[in-house]
Design a protein around this motif. Structure first.
Motif, PDB file in Angstrom:
ATOM      1  N   THR A   1       0.831  -1.210   0.000  1.00  0.00           N
ATOM      2  CA  THR A   1       0.000   0.000   0.000  1.00  0.00           C
ATOM      3  C   THR A   1       0.866   1.260   0.000  1.00  0.00           C
ATOM      4  N   GLU A   2       2.026   1.200   0.625  1.00  0.00           N
ATOM      5  CA  GLU A   2       2.925   2.355   0.595  1.00  0.00           C
ATOM      6  C   GLU A   2       3.465   2.597  -0.809  1.00  0.00           C
ATOM      7  N   GLN A   3       3.679   1.525  -1.564  1.00  0.00           N
ATOM      8  CA  GLN A   3       4.116   1.677  -2.946  1.00  0.00           C
ATOM      9  C   GLN A   3       3.033   2.356  -3.786  1.00  0.00           C
ATOM     10  N   TYR A   4       1.785   1.976  -3.508  1.00  0.00           N
ATOM     11  CA  TYR A   4       0.660   2.600  -4.213  1.00  0.00           C
ATOM     12  C   TYR A   4       0.343   3.993  -3.666  1.00  0.00           C
ATOM     13  N   GLN A   5       0.835   4.293  -2.476  1.00  0.00           N
ATOM     14  CA  GLN A   5       0.455   5.492  -1.732  1.00  0.00           C
ATOM     15  C   GLN A   5      -1.063   5.495  -1.503  1.00  0.00           C
ATOM     16  N   PHE A   6      -1.551   4.319  -1.120  1.00  0.00           N
ATOM     17  CA  PHE A   6      -2.982   4.126  -0.861  1.00  0.00           C
ATOM     18  C   PHE A   6      -3.186   3.882   0.625  1.00  0.00           C
ATOM     19  N   GLN A   7      -4.217   4.522   1.180  1.00  0.00           N
ATOM     20  CA  GLN A   7      -4.537   4.336   2.593  1.00  0.00           C
ATOM     21  C   GLN A   7      -6.015   4.070   2.746  1.00  0.00           C
ATOM     22  N   CYS A   8      -6.338   3.006   3.485  1.00  0.00           N
ATOM     23  CA  CYS A   8      -7.738   2.698   3.783  1.00  0.00           C
ATOM     24  C   CYS A   8      -8.154   3.584   4.951  1.00  0.00           C
ATOM     25  N   ASP A   9      -9.076   4.512   4.670  1.00  0.00           N
ATOM     26  CA  ASP A   9      -9.413   5.497   5.697  1.00  0.00           C
ATOM     27  C   ASP A   9     -10.915   5.671   5.904  1.00  0.00           C
ATOM     28  N   GLY A  10     -11.671   4.604   5.674  1.00  0.00           N
ATOM     29  CA  GLY A  10     -13.120   4.696   5.872  1.00  0.00           C
ATOM     30  C   GLY A  10     -13.772   5.321   4.654  1.00  0.00           C
ATOM     31  N   CYS A  11     -14.568   4.563   3.938  1.00  0.00           N
ATOM     32  CA  CYS A  11     -15.109   5.068   2.676  1.00  0.00           C
ATOM     33  C   CYS A  11     -16.509   4.520   2.434  1.00  0.00           C
ATOM     34  N   THR A  12     -17.159   5.038   1.391  1.00  0.00           N
ATOM     35  CA  THR A  12     -18.513   4.589   1.071  1.00  0.00           C
ATOM     36  C   THR A  12     -18.504   3.174   0.507  1.00  0.00           C
ATOM     37  N   ASP A  13     -17.386   2.753  -0.063  1.00  0.00           N
ATOM     38  CA  ASP A  13     -17.262   1.388  -0.579  1.00  0.00           C
ATOM     39  C   ASP A  13     -16.695   0.506   0.537  1.00  0.00           C
ATOM     40  N   ASN A  14     -17.354   0.539   1.677  1.00  0.00           N
ATOM     41  CA  ASN A  14     -16.788  -0.048   2.886  1.00  0.00           C
ATOM     42  C   ASN A  14     -16.860  -1.572   2.879  1.00  0.00           C
ATOM     43  N   CYS A  15     -15.689  -2.231   3.024  1.00  0.00           N
ATOM     44  CA  CYS A  15     -15.674  -3.694   3.060  1.00  0.00           C
ATOM     45  C   CYS A  15     -16.400  -4.225   4.290  1.00  0.00           C
ATOM     46  N   CYS A  16     -16.583  -3.371   5.300  1.00  0.00           N
ATOM     47  CA  CYS A  16     -17.298  -3.799   6.509  1.00  0.00           C
ATOM     48  C   CYS A  16     -18.792  -4.000   6.259  1.00  0.00           C
ATOM     49  N   LEU A  17     -19.249  -3.640   5.059  1.00  0.00           N
ATOM     50  CA  LEU A  17     -20.640  -3.888   4.678  1.00  0.00           C
ATOM     51  C   LEU A  17     -20.800  -5.245   3.996  1.00  0.00           C
ATOM     52  N   SER A  18     -19.677  -5.881   3.684  1.00  0.00           N
ATOM     53  CA  SER A  18     -19.730  -7.160   2.979  1.00  0.00           C
ATOM     54  C   SER A  18     -20.082  -8.291   3.941  1.00  0.00           C
ATOM     55  N   ARG A  19     -20.749  -9.279   3.404  1.00  0.00           N
ATOM     56  CA  ARG A  19     -21.178 -10.423   4.213  1.00  0.00           C
ATOM     57  C   ARG A  19     -20.177 -11.567   4.010  1.00  0.00           C
ATOM     58  N   PHE A  20     -19.158 -11.592   4.818  1.00  0.00           N
ATOM     59  CA  PHE A  20     -18.087 -12.569   4.673  1.00  0.00           C
ATOM     60  C   PHE A  20     -18.328 -13.794   5.547  1.00  0.00           C
ATOM     61  N   TYR A  21     -18.089 -14.972   4.951  1.00  0.00           N
ATOM     62  CA  TYR A  21     -18.106 -16.223   5.711  1.00  0.00           C
ATOM     63  C   TYR A  21     -16.722 -16.877   5.711  1.00  0.00           C
ATOM     64  N   HIS A  22     -15.737 -16.192   5.140  1.00  0.00           N
ATOM     65  CA  HIS A  22     -14.417 -16.796   4.949  1.00  0.00           C
ATOM     66  C   HIS A  22     -13.586 -16.687   6.221  1.00  0.00           C
ATOM     67  N   HIS A  23     -13.980 -17.435   7.234  1.00  0.00           N
ATOM     68  CA  HIS A  23     -13.277 -17.388   8.515  1.00  0.00           C
ATOM     69  C   HIS A  23     -12.904 -18.793   8.958  1.00  0.00           C
ATOM     70  N   THR A  24     -12.040 -18.863   9.959  1.00  0.00           N
ATOM     71  CA  THR A  24     -11.592 -20.154  10.475  1.00  0.00           C
ATOM     72  C   THR A  24     -11.955 -20.273  11.961  1.00  0.00           C
ATOM     73  N   TYR A  25     -11.866 -21.499  12.469  1.00  0.00           N
ATOM     74  CA  TYR A  25     -12.109 -21.717  13.900  1.00  0.00           C
ATOM     75  C   TYR A  25     -11.110 -20.915  14.740  1.00  0.00           C
ATOM     76  N   LEU A  26      -9.857 -20.873  14.294  1.00  0.00           N
ATOM     77  CA  LEU A  26      -8.846 -20.134  15.045  1.00  0.00           C
ATOM     78  C   LEU A  26      -9.146 -18.643  15.074  1.00  0.00           C
ATOM     79  N   GLU A  27      -9.617 -18.109  13.955  1.00  0.00           N
ATOM     80  CA  GLU A  27      -9.963 -16.690  13.924  1.00  0.00           C
ATOM     81  C   GLU A  27     -11.123 -16.393  14.868  1.00  0.00           C
ATOM     82  N   TYR A  28     -12.041 -17.340  14.989  1.00  0.00           N
ATOM     83  CA  TYR A  28     -13.140 -17.201  15.951  1.00  0.00           C
ATOM     84  C   TYR A  28     -12.577 -17.041  17.362  1.00  0.00           C
TER      85      TYR A  28
END
Length: 202
Positions: free
Chosen positions: A36-63
């Motif tokens: 991201t530093e090479q791109y000079q891109f920073q995730c800073d809260g946006c309307t295309d928020n990944c936190c709105l996505s419905r993800f099921y891609h998790h593991t028992y350990l992550e739980y």
């Protein structure tokens, strides 16, 4: 899918696995930061928020790692997060019953910041920038960045971000953990469902 095992964060086998998971996440974060530093891109809260996505891609350990982080929240924050998680689960179930699409904010998101940022799952750590994945005997799979990335960095040179080694390490560690606890299948829970489940087991 089996329910996540009721092991406790103080149990030595679990603690050992979580330390190893932290190591994988740290390597992941370093490489993500480098690119991201090479791109000079920073995730800073946006309307295309990944936190709105419905993800099921998790593991028992992550739980269990998320559970460890949740345990460190103060009682008021725990109540706030749980209330949001229960509401997300209710609204999602209603939408599913009506066969309607649904995009709801993750209950850990407060004012565009994650309440359990150090404990966030892998998919949250890797989202946002173009990447590639290498499967044995197949062509390299290229994935896009998020909408905000495209708006800010679409004309940039592609900087290689290979998710493959992290996926392999996560899969290897998860398989070891499942064998140790005699778990079968995969966990299928959103973050909201995990939060609700965690509070029922504490």
């Amino acid at each position: 899918m089996q329910e996540p095992s009721p092991v406790h964060n103080g149990d030595r086998p679990l603690s050992d696995f979580l330390v190893r998971l932290q190591g994988i996440f740290a390597a992941m974060d370093r490489e993500y930061k480098r690119v991201t530093e090479q791109y000079q891109f920073q995730c800073d809260g946006c309307t295309d928020n990944c936190c709105l996505s419905r993800f099921y891609h998790h593991t028992y350990l992550e739980y269990h790692y998320l559970r460890q982080g949740f345990a460190k929240l103060d009682p008021q924050k725990k109540s706030e997060v749980l209330a949001k998680a229960e509401e997300v689960c209710r609204l999602t179930a209603d939408a599913d019953a009506k066969q309607l699409p649904v995009r709801l904010m993750c209950p850990l998101n407060t004012d565009s910041l994650c309440d359990l940022y150090p404990y966030r799952p892998m998919i949250c750590r890797l989202h946002g920038i173009p990447h590639e994945l290498r499967k044995p005997g197949q062509h390299v799979i290229h994935g896009p960045g998020c909408g905000t990335f495209d708006k800010r960095c679409a004309d940039n040179h592609y900087y290689r971000f290979d998710r493959t080694p992290y996926y392999k390490e996560m899969a290897r560690l998860e398989n070891e953990f499942k064998q140790a606890l005699e778990l079968n299948g995969r966990i299928k829970m959103t973050v909201a469902e995990m939060i609700v489940n965690i509070t029922r087991k504490t």
